[in-house]
Write a protein that holds these residues in place. Structure first.
Motif, mmCIF file in Angstrom:
data_model
loop_
_atom_site.group_PDB
_atom_site.id
_atom_site.type_symbol
_atom_site.label_atom_id
_atom_site.label_comp_id
_atom_site.label_asym_id
_atom_site.label_seq_id
_atom_site.Cartn_x
_atom_site.Cartn_y
_atom_site.Cartn_z
ATOM 1 N N THR A 484 -20.947 -9.813 -46.065
ATOM 2 C CA THR A 484 -19.928 -10.861 -45.950
ATOM 3 C C THR A 484 -18.949 -10.777 -47.119
ATOM 4 O OG1 THR A 484 -21.497 -12.296 -44.817
ATOM 5 C CG2 THR A 484 -19.576 -13.339 -45.809
ATOM 6 N N THR A 485 -17.663 -10.812 -46.801
ATOM 7 C CA THR A 485 -16.669 -10.643 -47.855
ATOM 8 C C THR A 485 -15.381 -11.369 -47.498
ATOM 9 O OG1 THR A 485 -15.520 -8.976 -49.187
ATOM 10 C CG2 THR A 485 -15.698 -8.515 -46.848
ATOM 11 N N ASP A 486 -14.640 -11.759 -48.551
ATOM 12 C CA ASP A 486 -13.341 -12.413 -48.389
ATOM 13 C C ASP A 486 -12.228 -11.373 -48.400
ATOM 14 O OD1 ASP A 486 -13.895 -15.333 -48.480
ATOM 15 O OD2 ASP A 486 -14.744 -14.827 -50.435
ATOM 16 N N PHE A 487 -11.367 -11.448 -47.430
ATOM 17 C CA PHE A 487 -10.102 -10.713 -47.486
ATOM 18 C C PHE A 487 -9.166 -11.307 -46.456
ATOM 19 C CE2 PHE A 487 -12.644 -8.201 -44.476
ATOM 20 C CZ PHE A 487 -11.760 -7.915 -43.451
ATOM 21 N N THR A 488 -7.912 -10.912 -46.534
ATOM 22 C CA THR A 488 -6.896 -11.435 -45.619
ATOM 23 C C THR A 488 -6.502 -10.360 -44.622
ATOM 24 O OG1 THR A 488 -6.039 -12.934 -47.295
ATOM 25 C CG2 THR A 488 -4.604 -12.460 -45.430
ATOM 26 N N LEU A 489 -6.679 -10.671 -43.372
ATOM 27 C CA LEU A 489 -6.237 -9.775 -42.306
ATOM 28 C C LEU A 489 -4.862 -10.242 -41.857
ATOM 29 C CD1 LEU A 489 -7.537 -7.378 -40.670
ATOM 30 C CD2 LEU A 489 -7.931 -9.052 -38.857
ATOM 31 N N LEU A 490 -3.893 -9.343 -41.905
ATOM 32 C CA LEU A 490 -2.531 -9.650 -41.472
ATOM 33 C C LEU A 490 -2.279 -8.905 -40.177
ATOM 34 C CD1 LEU A 490 -2.064 -9.240 -44.995
ATOM 35 C CD2 LEU A 490 -0.381 -10.852 -44.103
ATOM 36 N N LEU A 491 -2.249 -9.654 -39.099
ATOM 37 C CA LEU A 491 -2.170 -9.099 -37.754
ATOM 38 C C LEU A 491 -0.734 -9.211 -37.258
ATOM 39 C CD1 LEU A 491 -4.131 -7.924 -35.644
ATOM 40 C CD2 LEU A 491 -4.538 -10.251 -34.840
ATOM 41 N N ARG A 492 -0.106 -8.072 -37.006
ATOM 42 C CA ARG A 492 1.304 -8.103 -36.600
ATOM 43 C C ARG A 492 1.462 -8.788 -35.250
ATOM 44 N NH1 ARG A 492 5.056 -4.633 -33.760
ATOM 45 N NH2 ARG A 492 3.314 -3.254 -33.281
ATOM 46 N N GLN A 515 6.156 -18.240 -23.235
ATOM 47 C CA GLN A 515 4.822 -17.805 -23.618
ATOM 48 C C GLN A 515 4.807 -17.391 -25.084
ATOM 49 O OE1 GLN A 515 2.918 -15.053 -20.898
ATOM 50 N NE2 GLN A 515 4.326 -15.611 -19.251
ATOM 51 N N ALA A 516 3.658 -17.559 -25.697
ATOM 52 C CA ALA A 516 3.511 -17.194 -27.106
ATOM 53 C C ALA A 516 2.208 -16.443 -27.298
ATOM 54 C CB ALA A 516 3.531 -18.444 -27.988
ATOM 55 N N ALA A 517 2.151 -15.678 -28.354
ATOM 56 C CA ALA A 517 0.918 -14.984 -28.692
ATOM 57 C C ALA A 517 -0.149 -16.003 -29.088
ATOM 58 C CB ALA A 517 1.167 -14.013 -29.840
ATOM 59 N N THR A 518 -1.371 -15.788 -28.615
ATOM 60 C CA THR A 518 -2.475 -16.696 -28.940
ATOM 61 C C THR A 518 -3.597 -15.937 -29.619
ATOM 62 O OG1 THR A 518 -3.519 -16.390 -26.759
ATOM 63 C CG2 THR A 518 -1.941 -18.204 -26.992
ATOM 64 N N LEU A 519 -4.311 -16.649 -30.481
ATOM 65 C CA LEU A 519 -5.394 -16.047 -31.256
ATOM 66 C C LEU A 519 -6.682 -16.827 -31.085
ATOM 67 C CD1 LEU A 519 -3.968 -15.012 -34.759
ATOM 68 C CD2 LEU A 519 -5.292 -13.565 -33.225
ATOM 69 N N LYS A 520 -7.786 -16.084 -31.012
ATOM 70 C CA LYS A 520 -9.115 -16.680 -31.063
ATOM 71 C C LYS A 520 -9.954 -15.901 -32.055
ATOM 72 C CE LYS A 520 -9.252 -18.151 -26.191
ATOM 73 N NZ LYS A 520 -9.971 -17.987 -24.894
ATOM 74 N N TYR A 528 -2.366 -20.252 -36.391
ATOM 75 C CA TYR A 528 -2.134 -19.268 -37.432
ATOM 76 C C TYR A 528 -0.767 -19.480 -38.058
ATOM 77 C CZ TYR A 528 0.319 -16.871 -33.586
ATOM 78 O OH TYR A 528 1.139 -16.572 -32.537
ATOM 79 N N THR A 529 -0.675 -19.063 -39.305
ATOM 80 C CA THR A 529 0.591 -19.103 -40.036
ATOM 81 C C THR A 529 1.225 -17.723 -39.960
ATOM 82 O OG1 THR A 529 -0.268 -20.754 -41.562
ATOM 83 C CG2 THR A 529 1.659 -19.500 -42.278
ATOM 84 N N LEU A 530 2.508 -17.684 -39.679
ATOM 85 C CA LEU A 530 3.235 -16.423 -39.664
ATOM 86 C C LEU A 530 3.847 -16.154 -41.032
ATOM 87 C CD1 LEU A 530 5.285 -16.066 -36.347
ATOM 88 C CD2 LEU A 530 3.506 -14.541 -37.184
ATOM 89 N N ARG A 531 3.658 -14.940 -41.525
ATOM 90 C CA ARG A 531 4.297 -14.519 -42.776
ATOM 91 C C ARG A 531 4.911 -13.149 -42.552
ATOM 92 N NH1 ARG A 531 0.267 -14.062 -47.520
ATOM 93 N NH2 ARG A 531 0.239 -11.802 -47.195
ATOM 94 N N ALA A 538 -6.880 -15.489 -43.418
ATOM 95 C CA ALA A 538 -7.594 -15.407 -44.693
ATOM 96 C C ALA A 538 -8.908 -16.157 -44.552
ATOM 97 C CB ALA A 538 -6.747 -15.996 -45.818
ATOM 98 N N ARG A 539 -10.026 -15.443 -44.702
ATOM 99 C CA ARG A 539 -11.319 -16.099 -44.512
ATOM 100 C C ARG A 539 -12.429 -15.204 -45.031
ATOM 101 N NH1 ARG A 539 -13.110 -17.413 -39.121
ATOM 102 N NH2 ARG A 539 -15.052 -16.252 -39.359
ATOM 103 N N LYS A 540 -13.597 -15.739 -45.005
ATOM 104 C CA LYS A 540 -14.784 -14.957 -45.329
ATOM 105 C C LYS A 540 -15.238 -14.296 -44.027
ATOM 106 C CE LYS A 540 -17.650 -16.849 -48.204
ATOM 107 N NZ LYS A 540 -17.545 -15.999 -49.404
ATOM 108 N N TRP A 541 -15.236 -12.983 -44.014
ATOM 109 C CA TRP A 541 -15.542 -12.245 -42.792
ATOM 110 C C TRP A 541 -17.014 -11.841 -42.771
ATOM 111 C CZ3 TRP A 541 -11.927 -12.170 -39.077
ATOM 112 C CH2 TRP A 541 -10.606 -12.428 -39.447
ATOM 113 N N HIS A 542 -17.609 -12.003 -41.588
ATOM 114 C CA HIS A 542 -19.001 -11.629 -41.386
ATOM 115 C C HIS A 542 -19.077 -10.464 -40.413
ATOM 116 C CE1 HIS A 542 -19.004 -15.896 -42.541
ATOM 117 N NE2 HIS A 542 -20.183 -15.645 -43.117
#
Length: 682
Positions: A484-492, A515-520, A528-531, A538-542
């Motif tokens: 388990t680790t923290d990192f930020t995934l930036l998904l285009r 229509q808009a892109a949806t995430l689960k 989600y926040t767009l940057r 950004a989360r702790k990934w398992h």
């Protein structure tokens, strides 16, 4: 800019220096292509075809057309240069580069041995001081007409001596990184040392006529850490705009130096100009040097040029270089369809440039443009058989009995065959464009099924992509950290999924999508926040965390800016990242008589047996007909079938169009006496 470690590989290279050095570099680094294993049904077959067909065919054609013989004669100092152009040496270098990348994924002992033999011939052709240019070395008293009587004499305009060197350097680094062998790298370093001894402050000055030596020198710098390589690359870039022999008042781009991007210093250049391939190699090198030196003025210049290109000089397919004369960019908004040039090499160069711009800025808009090029204007340049090519990529083909237009056909080779070998070197490197990192930020740029293995901090992380992109908008990502680790995934989130046809107002969608892109994540919807065009996760990934991204895959109508005169009153068709065209084969033998009115409703169907499998678009539209007496016209309903633009011209010659008139505004009887056509307002 961040500071990162450059590990200098001096052992056996004859370069003195420390083991590790600190330097400024791109803040974002691509995940190497060797860390990404593709399993998808779109790109993987193309890469396999490149390995099995394109690369062997390129080597065979280099043999058959005497490109290899030129090196043999240069080694013997006997004979007559046997091909058409002094830059023909580069076709061997580029194919070695592509083959080296390919062998990293598909080891091939026989190919490896063949390349070793070629490299031995290249080395034998090199002169004692490092000079390597068969067009002169074969018979120095009678060099190629473009070469000049003395070395470098015509480098600015014709000789391509430094262009040859640049492709040698790129090839050498690829071969070294793929095989660990230094045979070609040592040849390249010997040549680069000569180049650095000849050119520089207080020495000879030239703005290389066909850029790429600058990019190649940067690659050698990255491998060796030798500062002269970087400083000479910067010197060549800064040499532009110093030549006094041009007619500055002339509108002829050759006479004023614009063709060579040499009419003004790069710091003062505001537009993409001149020969498109040369230009985009220059702009790629400007990005490299800006990243490695922290030159903010150079960065500002390349930013300005990119904005001009994307806002005013880019075809809807991602093609660049509108003007056949000089294979060059035209004026702002000069994007004709019937005479579009769009050299395949320019698409290759555009991929390099946009990747570098992304690495500088971390903005998805650069990847959006790169994706546009990859799925459209780039792969249109190679036939589905992997051994037939387009040098230029048309936007419209029309013919008639009285005014026949010679429809283009793909060719196996060209006298100037830069495009096939450029594709051969780019394709196997594609996995290296999928992911990128900046510390604990991981960018997902391209949607290609496969597995990547990388490190975030000291933690091993695997990312698995599963999708049927570009045909289906359902994308699945499985995250598997070793712990388990923290990192930020930036998904285009692609611009086209955010109602943005282009990161400028050059092209827009006719109507916004609801229509808009949806995430689960793990089955649960997440906001989600767009940057900068990326969904920030950004989360702790398992281990086993699953992300589902759903992109809207509607058929979208694309309109051009009103200043693009050729596209007034016309519409193009896009679905996902793919641009579509109508081809004669599917549309009763013609496409120039089809109208796509505002209300046309398109259906989609996946056809696995058509052109290696593709999603087609169909709609009932008006088609203009001339009656049997040839004295009256009418419109009749007809099924329009559109295929992805990249797939056209794989079934014989005939009409094709990307832009369709939305309505009839005039009937022209005079310019085409035997035909009647629907035209847009004048």
């Amino acid at each position: 800019m961040m500071t990162s470690k450059l590990f200098l590989l001096f052992l056996g290279l004859g370069v003195a220096g420390p083991a590790v050095a600190q330097h400024t570099d791109y803040p974002i680094q691509a995940v190497p292509f060797t860390k990404v294993k593709l399993t998808d049904s779109f790109w993987l077959p193309r890469l396999k075809t490149n390995t099995d067909v394109t690369i062997p065919a390129s080597f065979a054609r280099c043999e058959a057309t005497n490109r290899v013989k030129n090196f043999e004669m240069a080694a013997a100092k006997s004979g007559k240069f046997a091909t058409g152009y002094p830059f023909d040496d580069t076709d061997i270098y580029k194919t070695i580069e592509g083959a080296s990348y390919s062998m990293s994924v598909y080891p091939d002992a026989k190919l490896d041995a063949y390349i070793d033999g070629l490299i031995a011939k290249v080395g034998a052709a090199q002169e004692p001081d490092g000079y390597l240019y068969t067009a002169r070395t074969i018979d120095p008293a009678h060099p190629h007409a473009w070469s000049g009587k003395e070395r470098w004499e015509k480098e600015r305009e014709l000789s391509h001596e430094l262009y040859n060197s640049g492709h040698l350097y790129e090839s050498a680094v690829a071969h070294y990184e793929a095989t660990g062998k230094k045979t070609l790298l040592n040849i390249a370093l010997k040549n680069a040392d000569l180049v650095c001894s000849v050119f520089g402050p207080g020495k000879r000055t030239v703005a290389p006529g066909h850029e790429i030596v600058e990019m190649g020198l940067v690659k050698l710098y990255r491998v060796t850490g030798k500062p002269e390589y970087l400083s000479t690359a910067k010197f060549f870039i800064e040499a532009r705009g110093q030549y006094k022999g041009y007619d500055a008042k002339s509108h002829d781009p050759f006479k004023n130096g614009q063709y060579w991007q040499d009419d003004k210093p790069v710091y003062n250049q505001k537009e993409a100009e001149g020969h498109a391939v040369r230009a985009e190699y220059l702009y790629s090198a400007m990005a490299d040097v800006a990243a490695l030196t922290g030159d903010k003025k150079l960065l500002a210049a390349v930013d300005t040029i990119w904005n001009n290109m994307v806002a005013k000089k880019l075809y809807v397919t991602g093609g660049t270089g509108a003007v056949p004369g000089g294979e060059r960019f035209g004026a702002n908004y000069e994007l004709p369809n019937a005479t579009a040039y769009n050299e395949t090499c320019a698409s290759v160069a555009d991929v390099y440039w946009n990747q570098r711009m992304f690495q500088l800025h971390g903005d998805a808009k650069y990847v959006d443009v790169m994706e546009k090029v990859l799925y459209n204007g780039l792969i249109s340049g190679v036939g589905l058989d992997g051994k037939s090519f387009f040098y230029s990529n048309a936007m419209q083909i029309k013919s008639s009995a009285s005014f026949p237009q010679t429809e283009p056909a793909r060719a196996g080779w060209f006298e100037c065959s830069c495009c096939p070998t450029n594709l051969a070197r780019l394709m196997p490197a594609l996995p290296g464009y999928v992911y990128a990192q900046n510390g604990r930020d991981l960018y997902v740029n391209l949607f290609v099924s496969g597995t990547s293995n990388l490190s975030i901090g000291k933690q091993k992380v695997s990312i698995i992509q599963q999708n049927n992109y570009p045909w289906d908008g359902g994308l699945k990502f499985t995250v598997n950290p070793a712990a388990t680790t923290d990192f930020t995934l930036l998904l285009r989130i692609p611009g086209w999924a955010r109602n943005e046809a282009m990161p400028s107002n050059l092209y827009t969608f006719a109507t916004p999508s609801g229509q808009a892109a949806t995430l689960k994540i793990n089955g649960k919807p997440v906001a989600y926040t767009l940057r900068n065009g990326y969904a920030v996760l950004a989360r702790k990934w398992h281990k086993g965390d699953v992300i589902d991204l759903t992109l809207p895959m509607e058929v979208r109508r694309v309109l051009a800016n009103a200043k693009v005169k050729d596209d007034l009153g016309k519409v193009a068709l896009q679905r996902g990242p793919v641009m579509y065209c109508a081809e004669w084969k599917d549309n009763n033998g013609k496409t120039s008589n089809l109208i796509v009115p505002v209300g046309a409703a398109f259906s989609t169907i996946y056809q696995p047996g058509l052109l290696n499998g593709m999603m087609t678009l169909t709609a009932t539209v008006p088609a203009v007909e001339v009656d049997a007496s040839a004295t009256a016209i009418r419109t009749v309903p007809q099924t329009l079938t559109a295929i992805p633009y990249y797939a056209w011209a794989n079934r014989g010659k005939g009409e094709m169009t990307v832009w369709f008139p939305e309505r009839i505004t005039d009937v022209d009887l005079l310019s085409q006496p035997a035909t009647t056509e629907a035209t847009v307002g004048k």
